[in-house]
Design an enzyme around this catalytic site. Structure first.
Site, PDB file in Angstrom:
ATOM      1  N   HIS A 152       0.834  -1.205   0.000  1.00 43.07           N
ATOM      2  CA  HIS A 152       0.000   0.000   0.000  1.00 43.07           C
ATOM      3  C   HIS A 152       0.872   1.260   0.000  1.00 43.07           C
ATOM      4  O   HIS A 152       0.457   2.304  -0.498  1.00 43.07           O
ATOM      5  CB  HIS A 152      -0.929  -0.012   1.209  1.00 43.07           C
ATOM      6  CG  HIS A 152      -2.166   0.802   1.017  1.00 43.07           C
ATOM      7  ND1 HIS A 152      -2.226   1.895   0.167  1.00 43.07           N
ATOM      8  CD2 HIS A 152      -3.415   0.699   1.563  1.00 43.07           C
ATOM      9  CE1 HIS A 152      -3.437   2.418   0.199  1.00 43.07           C
ATOM     10  NE2 HIS A 152      -4.178   1.708   1.031  1.00 43.07           N
ATOM     11  N   ASP A 396      -7.951  -8.457 -18.630  1.00 40.85           N
ATOM     12  CA  ASP A 396      -8.068  -9.606 -19.535  1.00 40.85           C
ATOM     13  C   ASP A 396      -6.669  -9.981 -20.011  1.00 40.85           C
ATOM     14  O   ASP A 396      -6.056  -9.272 -20.798  1.00 40.85           O
ATOM     15  CB  ASP A 396      -8.962  -9.238 -20.716  1.00 40.85           C
ATOM     16  CG  ASP A 396      -9.116 -10.384 -21.706  1.00 40.85           C
ATOM     17  OD1 ASP A 396      -8.498 -11.457 -21.501  1.00 40.85           O
ATOM     18  OD2 ASP A 396      -9.842 -10.202 -22.703  1.00 40.85           O
TER      19      ASP A 396
END
Length: 453
Positions: A152, A396
């Protein structure tokens, strides 16, 4: 049972700059650890899947070279990014479970095995990769999971998702467009000069949140277990919530409440009812705001780092949230959102990083585990995050879009995440992490209160 088949260290395929990047105050105060996310694909895992993903990851790291680096600690106690090209970790795994064994993939203990497990205590932080990826084949070859654990400190969710999507595009064999590159890696755009008159605002978002009436701390609430469930709202249900929120606007002439404001108000109301809070119980809703376009001048579109600031709703009471029109809670959410202006952000930056945070960072580097000074946003308050604008389903890799995206762990406090559904039909998924004792009633109210609208 899950088995790690192989582990690879993936480095940039070309030479990258050897430098140290300064980190902004907003990079310093995030949770000191990795955020695990999970993508689920219903596609065949071919024998060359791992090879293709590693090869493309190596290529994309040339552009996103800080990801291949490591965190380092300065003498002042601040963190820096050491761009040393030591690489990221790619794990290949297989499980004896089928896709159906994981149910709807809502965050749970079983889901945690699909994301990389990271030990912060036995390996020096300076040697720990900033990104771990785990590719898991489901039993029977019906699909696979990609679990990512991103530091993070390195970036917020939007920057990480953009990286994942760029990596997926390279894996498909396509060329990245200029706007898909991390054109701005320098964090100094969020390092402001100190002003003698700052901070100029009160900044309630940096102060402790309200406690339950009759208590002096949140220790008891922190010990209570939570679980997570996925709740779906159809496009028609979302529109009905918006319509209800806009039937009785609090401020005459104000613009219509948004999808986020209506859904968030609904969640807040249901949470207050499910907890059976006293009408005089103070309660706040906390959420983060993307500041890329709020600063003057705005941050570059592809700013790679943490560009989120916290905000909280104005003080109100559970009785008001539960009994007043939905527009009342929606207006509180709007006020918290509109509070975050260019001036407010610059003022907040003066107060967000204190000595306590620096001490926490030092402890983290000394191997004392993942720590955070964030105020506990659980009962009687709640934290809500919207991922509706994140392009999470564009990942994808050549095998189709993911059929699911979500967190790979259960939050230890009450929290809701709002995402668009993968069907792309305008429906919304609420991933609600809530105290087990109140979860059943929350689920009942979530749909029951909606039907009353």
């Amino acid at each position: 049972m899950l088995n790690i088949v192989a582990s690879y260290c993936v480095v940039p395929s070309e030479e990258t700059p050897e430098t140290r990047l300064r980190l902004s105050d907003y990079d310093q105060v995030v949770r000191l650890g990795h955020t695990p996310n999970i993508y689920i694909y219903k596609a065949k895992h071919n024998h060359n899947t791992t090879e293709k993903m590693i090869k493309s990851l190596s290529k994309i790291l040339v552009f996103y070279y800080p990801i291949a680096g490591r965190l380092s600690l300065t003498e002042s106690g601040r963190m820096e990014l050491d761009c040393n090209a030591k690489g990221v970790t790619f794990l290949e795994a297989e499980t004896t479970k089928s896709m159906s064994d994981y149910g709807d993939f809502s965050p749970s203990e079983s889901i945690k095995e699909l994301v990389p497990k990271i030990d912060y205590t036995t390996q020096p932080i300076e040697e720990l990769p900033l990104l771990f990826v785990q590719l898991t084949r489901f039993h029977g070859g019906e699909g696979f999971a990609i679990g990512s654990a991103n530091s993070h400190v390195l970036s917020d969710g939007l920057a990480h998702i953009r990286f994942i999507n760029s990596w997926a595009k390279v894996t498909r064999g396509e060329t990245l467009e200029p706007h898909e590159m991390p054109s701005f890696l320098d964090r100094t755009a969020l390092i402001f000069q100190r002003s003698p008159s700052s901070p100029r605002f009160d900044h309630p978002e940096l102060k402790p949140l309200p406690l339950k009436l009759g208590t002096s701390d949140d220790a008891a609430e922190k010990k209570k277990k939570t679980r997570a469930v996925l709740l779906k709202l159809t496009a028609k249900q979302v529109e009905k919530l918006k319509k209800k929120a806009n039937e009785q606007p609090v401020k005459e002439g104000s613009r219509h409440y948004s999808r986020f404001e209506a859904i968030t108000a609904h969640i807040w109301r249901c949470a207050s009812k499910a907890r059976e809070l006293d009408e005089k119980q103070p309660t706040l809703l906390r959420f983060n705001v993307d500041i890329r376009n709020r600063l003057i001048p705005p941050l570059p579109r592809n700013y790679f780092g943490n560009a989120l600031v916290a905000t909280v709703t104005p003080k109100c009471y559970a009785g008001e949230i539960m009994s007043k029109p939905l527009s009342y809670a929606a207006q509180k959410v709007r006020e918290a959102n509109e509070m975050v202006s260019n001036e407010y952000i610059r003022s907040q930056s003066e107060a967000v990083l204190g000595q306590e945070h620096l001490d926490c960072i030092k402890a983290f580097f000394m191997g004392q585990g993942e720590r955070s000074l964030a105020h506990f946003p659980g009962n009687p308050n709640i934290q809500i995050t919207s991922w509706m604008n994140l392009p999470v389903y564009e990942a994808d890799f050549g095998w189709g879009k993911p059929i699911y995206f979500g967190l790979g762990y259960v939050n230890s406090h009450d929290r809701a995440l709002i995402l668009l559904s993968p069907e792309g039909d305008g429906s919304v998924i609420v991933s609600i992490h809530f105290q087990i004792a109140h979860m059943q009633l929350f689920k009942k109210l979530f749909y029951e209160d909606y039907s009353k609208l």
